[in-house]
Write a protein that holds these residues in place. Structure first.
Motif, PDB file in Angstrom:
ATOM      1  N   ASP A  96       0.865  -1.178   0.000  1.00 34.74           N
ATOM      2  CA  ASP A  96       0.000   0.000   0.000  1.00 34.74           C
ATOM      3  C   ASP A  96       0.904   1.232   0.000  1.00 34.74           C
ATOM      4  N   VAL A  97       1.227   1.692  -1.197  1.00 40.89           N
ATOM      5  CA  VAL A  97       2.169   2.807  -1.314  1.00 40.89           C
ATOM      6  C   VAL A  97       1.620   4.058  -0.639  1.00 40.89           C
ATOM      7  N   SER A  98       0.297   4.215  -0.625  1.00 36.90           N
ATOM      8  CA  SER A  98      -0.286   5.409  -0.009  1.00 36.90           C
ATOM      9  C   SER A  98      -0.070   5.429   1.498  1.00 36.90           C
ATOM     10  N   ALA A  99       0.199   4.262   2.084  1.00 32.36           N
ATOM     11  CA  ALA A  99       0.451   4.193   3.524  1.00 32.36           C
ATOM     12  C   ALA A  99       1.923   4.340   3.855  1.00 32.36           C
ATOM     13  N   CYS A 100       2.792   4.086   2.887  1.00 32.95           N
ATOM     14  CA  CYS A 100       4.244   4.107   3.115  1.00 32.95           C
ATOM     15  C   CYS A 100       4.678   5.490   3.572  1.00 32.95           C
TER      16      CYS A 100
ATOM     17  N   LEU B  98       9.355   6.564  -1.582  1.00 29.59           N
ATOM     18  CA  LEU B  98       8.325   5.588  -1.198  1.00 29.59           C
ATOM     19  C   LEU B  98       8.659   4.221  -1.771  1.00 29.59           C
TER      20      LEU B  98
ATOM     21  N   ALA C 277       2.510  -1.065   5.695  1.00 35.73           N
ATOM     22  CA  ALA C 277       2.201  -0.836   4.281  1.00 35.73           C
ATOM     23  C   ALA C 277       2.470  -2.054   3.406  1.00 35.73           C
TER      24      ALA C 277
END
Ligand code: SF4
Length: 66
Positions: free
Chosen positions: A7-11, A32, A59
């Motif tokens: 989950d790159v948006s969480a990284c 990221l 993530a």
């Protein structure tokens, strides 16, 4: 072959995964997580398990671990 679904948006770009499993994870130009490979070599599964466990952003996850 095992595959990952990060989950790159969480990284948060902590870079722990790149140190733990450097043949699997890299950081992109934004800092990221970026996968270096579509499939994870069975020899790297244990290192990826460790990276998943210690990622501070939670993530990282397997898409398929078989
Ligand atoms: S350890 Fe987690 S937060 Fe750090 S770069 Fe890897 S995926 Fe991102």
């Amino acid at each position: 072959m095992p595959t990952l679904n990060p989950d790159v948006s969480a990284c948060i770009g902590a870079g722990i995964c790149t140190n733990t499993a450097p043949s699997v994870f890299d950081l992109d130009t934004n800092g990221l997580v970026l996968l270096k490979t579509e499939t994870v070599d069975p020899a790297d599964v244990a290192a990826v398990d460790s990276a998943i466990a210690i990622c501070p952003a939670q993530a990282l996850r397997w898409a398929n671990r078989d």
